[in-house]
Design an enzyme around this catalytic site. Structure first.
Site, PDB file in Angstrom:
ATOM      1  CG  ASP A  35      -2.151   0.840   1.076  1.00  0.00           C
ATOM      2  OD1 ASP A  35      -3.257   0.265   1.044  1.00  0.00           O
ATOM      3  OD2 ASP A  35      -2.009   2.079   0.958  1.00  0.00           O
ATOM      4  CB  THR A  90     -13.649   1.538  -7.134  1.00  0.00           C
ATOM      5  OG1 THR A  90     -14.412   0.610  -6.337  1.00  0.00           O
ATOM      6  CG2 THR A  90     -12.513   0.798  -7.793  1.00  0.00           C
ATOM      7  CG  PHE A 161     -19.182 -12.450  -3.977  1.00  0.00           C
ATOM      8  CD1 PHE A 161     -20.121 -11.600  -4.553  1.00  0.00           C
ATOM      9  CD2 PHE A 161     -18.453 -13.283  -4.793  1.00  0.00           C
ATOM     10  CE1 PHE A 161     -20.338 -11.595  -5.933  1.00  0.00           C
ATOM     11  CE2 PHE A 161     -18.658 -13.287  -6.175  1.00  0.00           C
ATOM     12  CZ  PHE A 161     -19.603 -12.450  -6.740  1.00  0.00           C
ATOM     13  CB  ALA A 222     -24.067 -10.356  -6.067  1.00  0.00           C
ATOM     14  NE  ARG A 259     -42.137 -20.021  -4.584  1.00  0.00           N
ATOM     15  CZ  ARG A 259     -43.357 -19.652  -4.946  1.00  0.00           C
ATOM     16  NH1 ARG A 259     -43.734 -19.772  -6.199  1.00  0.00           N
ATOM     17  NH2 ARG A 259     -44.212 -19.190  -4.056  1.00  0.00           N
ATOM     18  CB  CYS A 275     -20.389  -2.763  -1.388  1.00  0.00           C
ATOM     19  SG  CYS A 275     -18.673  -3.236  -1.303  1.00  0.00           S
ATOM     20  NE  ARG A 442     -28.803  -0.810  12.173  1.00  0.00           N
ATOM     21  CZ  ARG A 442     -28.200  -1.134  11.041  1.00  0.00           C
ATOM     22  NH1 ARG A 442     -28.586  -2.177  10.359  1.00  0.00           N
ATOM     23  NH2 ARG A 442     -27.235  -0.384  10.562  1.00  0.00           N
TER      24      ARG A 442
HETATM   25  C1  UDX Z   1     -21.967  -6.199   1.086  1.00  0.00           C
HETATM   26  C2  UDX Z   1     -22.264  -7.585   0.488  1.00  0.00           C
HETATM   27  O1  UDX Z   1     -23.045  -8.356   1.429  1.00  0.00           O
HETATM   28  C3  UDX Z   1     -20.963  -8.318   0.154  1.00  0.00           C
HETATM   29  O2  UDX Z   1     -21.238  -9.539  -0.482  1.00  0.00           O
HETATM   30  C4  UDX Z   1     -20.127  -7.424  -0.760  1.00  0.00           C
HETATM   31  O3  UDX Z   1     -18.887  -8.041  -1.036  1.00  0.00           O
HETATM   32  C5  UDX Z   1     -19.892  -6.070  -0.131  1.00  0.00           C
HETATM   33  O4  UDX Z   1     -21.149  -5.465   0.209  1.00  0.00           O
HETATM   34  P1  UDX Z   1     -21.224  -5.318   3.491  1.00  0.00           P
HETATM   35  O5  UDX Z   1     -21.608  -3.969   2.962  1.00  0.00           O
HETATM   36  O6  UDX Z   1     -19.886  -5.468   4.122  1.00  0.00           O
HETATM   37  O7  UDX Z   1     -21.300  -6.422   2.329  1.00  0.00           O
HETATM   38  O8  UDX Z   1     -22.304  -5.785   4.597  1.00  0.00           O
HETATM   39  P2  UDX Z   1     -23.801  -6.363   4.515  1.00  0.00           P
HETATM   40  O9  UDX Z   1     -23.909  -7.415   5.537  1.00  0.00           O
HETATM   41  O10 UDX Z   1     -24.202  -6.718   3.137  1.00  0.00           O
HETATM   42  O11 UDX Z   1     -24.690  -5.136   5.020  1.00  0.00           O
HETATM   43  C6  UDX Z   1     -24.855  -3.951   4.268  1.00  0.00           C
HETATM   44  C7  UDX Z   1     -25.874  -3.047   4.928  1.00  0.00           C
HETATM   45  O12 UDX Z   1     -27.180  -3.598   4.848  1.00  0.00           O
HETATM   46  C8  UDX Z   1     -25.629  -2.795   6.422  1.00  0.00           C
HETATM   47  O13 UDX Z   1     -25.863  -1.447   6.717  1.00  0.00           O
HETATM   48  C9  UDX Z   1     -26.631  -3.697   7.110  1.00  0.00           C
HETATM   49  O14 UDX Z   1     -26.994  -3.249   8.384  1.00  0.00           O
HETATM   50  C10 UDX Z   1     -27.800  -3.603   6.131  1.00  0.00           C
HETATM   51  N1  UDX Z   1     -28.724  -4.745   6.206  1.00  0.00           N
HETATM   52  C11 UDX Z   1     -28.291  -6.001   5.917  1.00  0.00           C
HETATM   53  C12 UDX Z   1     -30.061  -4.525   6.543  1.00  0.00           C
HETATM   54  O15 UDX Z   1     -30.472  -3.385   6.781  1.00  0.00           O
HETATM   55  N2  UDX Z   1     -30.915  -5.596   6.577  1.00  0.00           N
HETATM   56  C13 UDX Z   1     -30.520  -6.865   6.288  1.00  0.00           C
HETATM   57  O16 UDX Z   1     -31.364  -7.777   6.329  1.00  0.00           O
HETATM   58  C14 UDX Z   1     -29.164  -7.075   5.946  1.00  0.00           C
HETATM   59  P1  ADP Z   2     -11.643  -1.444   0.077  1.00  0.00           P
HETATM   60  O1  ADP Z   2     -12.794  -1.355   1.027  1.00  0.00           O
HETATM   61  O2  ADP Z   2     -12.080  -1.553  -1.367  1.00  0.00           O
HETATM   62  O3  ADP Z   2     -10.621  -2.469   0.436  1.00  0.00           O
HETATM   63  P2  ADP Z   2      -9.968   0.664   1.207  1.00  0.00           P
HETATM   64  O4  ADP Z   2     -10.140   2.145   1.060  1.00  0.00           O
HETATM   65  O5  ADP Z   2     -10.184   0.040   2.530  1.00  0.00           O
HETATM   66  O6  ADP Z   2     -10.924   0.002   0.102  1.00  0.00           O
HETATM   67  O7  ADP Z   2      -8.504   0.220   0.732  1.00  0.00           O
HETATM   68  C1  ADP Z   2      -7.913   0.587  -0.467  1.00  0.00           C
HETATM   69  C2  ADP Z   2      -6.415   0.790  -0.229  1.00  0.00           C
HETATM   70  O8  ADP Z   2      -5.789   0.950  -1.504  1.00  0.00           O
HETATM   71  C3  ADP Z   2      -6.046   2.044   0.580  1.00  0.00           C
HETATM   72  O9  ADP Z   2      -5.299   1.660   1.716  1.00  0.00           O
HETATM   73  C4  ADP Z   2      -5.205   2.904  -0.398  1.00  0.00           C
HETATM   74  O10 ADP Z   2      -4.121   3.557   0.262  1.00  0.00           O
HETATM   75  C5  ADP Z   2      -4.680   1.835  -1.353  1.00  0.00           C
HETATM   76  N1  ADP Z   2      -4.289   2.348  -2.668  1.00  0.00           N
HETATM   77  C6  ADP Z   2      -5.013   3.077  -3.543  1.00  0.00           C
HETATM   78  N2  ADP Z   2      -4.307   3.314  -4.670  1.00  0.00           N
HETATM   79  C7  ADP Z   2      -3.097   2.717  -4.514  1.00  0.00           C
HETATM   80  C8  ADP Z   2      -1.920   2.593  -5.317  1.00  0.00           C
HETATM   81  N3  ADP Z   2      -1.858   3.102  -6.552  1.00  0.00           N
HETATM   82  N4  ADP Z   2      -0.872   1.910  -4.802  1.00  0.00           N
HETATM   83  C9  ADP Z   2      -0.937   1.349  -3.581  1.00  0.00           C
HETATM   84  N5  ADP Z   2      -1.996   1.427  -2.776  1.00  0.00           N
HETATM   85  C10 ADP Z   2      -3.079   2.096  -3.233  1.00  0.00           C
END
Ligand code: UDX
Ligand code: ADP
Length: 479
Positions: A35, A90, A161, A222, A259, A275, A442
């Site tokens: 990093d 990203t 995922f 997804a 289902r 995400c 919650r």
């Molecule tokens: C999500 C996807 O689940 C994962 O597969 C992907 O790689 C990244 O994005 P994440 O955001 O880490 O993962 O957590 P997730 O458990 O999906 O929860 C996302 C949000 O939805 C949270 O704020 C959670 O509290 C909320 N949530 C989740 C609800 O409100 N209700 C639910 O039933 C499930």
């Molecule tokens: P994610 O949740 O997708 O893992 P984060 O923000 O937690 O995202 O982590 C992304 C990491 O990538 C950061 O620690 C950032 O410093 C690093 N990063 C971004 N661009 C570069 C680069 N060109 N070279 C090395 N590290 C990088």
């Protein structure tokens, strides 16, 4: 020969846990996570890792210094690797074309350019960051346009995922691993090499191989499907509040249909995390660019419903507190976007706090894992306030729920941390202002027990009537 050295660019929420588990399961492979942030790498090399993730500490302790390394020496990392994961962030673009919707690929592009500059042997480059469909093509264009003699690249898409809070479990017992690559003999060979890495612990039948674009789109799809389920149940939570139905009962009845299934039907104050919103906005933007406005509008609704849910909950707090929270102390329990993580990206708690701050409330915030500085940084961000100095005076951060509740008019549960269910609410009631309100965003607390103590209780997707006795008691206290 197979893959012997892996380099992962980006030591974040995705790169760190993923590579730790690869190192754990593939003792014959040397994994280096690089990093450009010295601070992040120093934390990965310290006792206190930069992210909180159950089980991660143990995995890192076992592998670090053996076949898992964290380094800022990006040059050596890239040069020595057979396979390079790109796991950089990203974010959504904040300016220019596609502002607020398209994914900003500047970090992915930066990583690709570094690889092109540094590599002097063949590399398999794997995109792990969630990227728009056809991003692999851009990476390939950069790499092949800067090709050195004798160096060739294969680009694979291998979306992650894992969900935060369960990342290690998700990695160890992945439902599936998805690998997309070019439909050429070299592309298929590269796919095969990556399959062999995962086959150390994932059964082959759970490793899916597709073309690159299917793999990229599947990740967006997804996340869009998961978020859609949450928006669907959240939309019904509003109907429940208006009719007297209970959204938990509805979710259970609906989810028992095999289902449909029971997961991701938990009504809440809205989804957060790095995400869901980003990926759906990205999908919407792609659809608009492809001249598919109906599809774009369809998915945009998932985001709009989430905004509605967050606002609905925040407004309910203000309305219930006699339409004004100005000068009132409000305890916020939980600031992370979900339990078992310290991550606050897109946390619905930020939305709730912002509304309450605009209305003039004084906030007492407690979260078991989010750093105090992070809470302050989120609430003084320009998207929340133009007056960070005022916020610093009106936001107080505490180390436990009891301290946060002291002198508060209301308590708002924003994150479903297990420890909140075990709190002594008799004790909390004693130290709060009366009438004491609880807003359970919650649906984790025992509402009947809270009513008996004397609290006024509001939650999502269910009308809560105070028993007559409690109402009388409440009015005695008020007068
Ligand atoms: C999500 C996807 O689940 C994962 O597969 C992907 O790689 C990244 O994005 P994440 O955001 O880490 O993962 O957590 P997730 O458990 O999906 O929860 C996302 C949000 O939805 C949270 O704020 C959670 O509290 C909320 N949530 C989740 C609800 O409100 N209700 C639910 O039933 C499930
Ligand atoms: P994610 O949740 O997708 O893992 P984060 O923000 O937690 O995202 O982590 C992304 C990491 O990538 C950061 O620690 C950032 O410093 C690093 N990063 C971004 N661009 C570069 C680069 N060109 N070279 C090395 N590290 C990088």
């Amino acid at each position: 020969m197979g893959i012997q050295k892996i380099c992962c660019i980006g030591a974040g929420y995705v790169g760190g846990p993923t590579c730790s588990v690869i190192a754990l399961k593939c003792p014959n492979i040397c994994v280096t996570v690089v990093d450009r942030s010295q601070e992040r790498i120093a934390q990965w090399n310290s006792e206190k890792l930069p992210i909180y993730e159950p089980g991660l500490d143990d995995v890192v302790k076992k592998c670090r210094g053996v076949n898992l390394f964290f380094s800022t020496d990006i040059h050596t990392g890239i040069q020595e690797a057979d396979l390079i994961f790109i796991s950089v962030n990203t974010p959504t673009k904040v300016f220019g074309n596609g502002k607020g919707r398209a994914a900003d690929l500047k970090y992915v592009e930066g990583a690709a350019r570094m690889i092109a500059d540094i590599a002097n042997s063949n590399k398999i480059v794997v995109e792990k960051s969630t990227v728009p469909v056809r991003a692999a093509e851009s990476i390939l264009n950069i790499l092949r346009a800067n090709n050195k003699p004798g160096v060739s690249y294969q680009i694979l898409s291998n979306p992650e995922f894992l969900a935060e809070g369960t990342a290690i479990e998700d990695l160890l017992h992945a439902d599936r691993v998805l690998i997309g690559g070019e439909d050429t003999p070299e592309g298929q060979l590269a796919i095969e090499e990556l399959c062999k890495v995962y086959e150390h612990w994932i059964p082959r039948k759970n490793i899916l191989t597709t073309n690159t674009w299917s793999s990229e789109l599947s990740k967006l799809a997804a996340n869009a499907f998961l978020a859609q389920r949450i928006s669907s149940i959240n939309s019904l939570s509003a109907v429940c509040e208006a009719t007297g139905a209970d959204v938990s009962e509805v979710a259970r009845a609906v989810g028992l249909d095999s289902r449909i299934g029971s997961k991701f039907l938990q009504a809440s104050i809205g989804f957060g995390g790095s995400c869901f919103q980003k990926d759906i906005l990205n999908l919407v933007y792609i659809c608009e660019c492809l001249n598919l406005p109906e599809v774009a509008n369809y998915w945009q609704q998932v985001i709009d419903m989430n905004e509605y849910q967050k606002s609905r909950f925040s407004n309910k707090i203000v309305e219930s507190l006699f339409n004004t929270v100005s000068g009132k102390h409000i305890a916020i329990l939980g600031f992370a976007f979900k339990k078992n993580t310290g991550d606050t990206r897109e946390s619905p708690a930020i939305h709730v706090c912002k509304t309450l701050l605009i209305e003039g409330a004084i906030l007492h915030i407690y979260d078991p894992k989010v750093e105090h500085d992070q809470i302050m940084a989120d609430l003084t961000h320009p998207s929340v306030t133009e007056e960070p100095e005022v916020i610093r005076k009106t936001v107080h951060i505490y180390d436990n729920a009891y301290e946060a509740a002291k002198g508060a008019h209301a308590l708002v549960v924003c994150t479903e941390w297990d420890e909140f269910m075990a709190l002594d609410f008799h004790k909390i009631y004693q130290v709060m202002m009366k009438p004491a309100y609880i807003f359970d965003g919650r649906k984790i607390l025992n509402h009947d027990a809270l009513l008996k103590i004397g609290f006024h209780v509001q939650t999502i997707g269910k009308r809560i009537q105070r028993p007559i006795q409690a109402r009388l008691w409440g009015s005695r206290v008020q007068t």
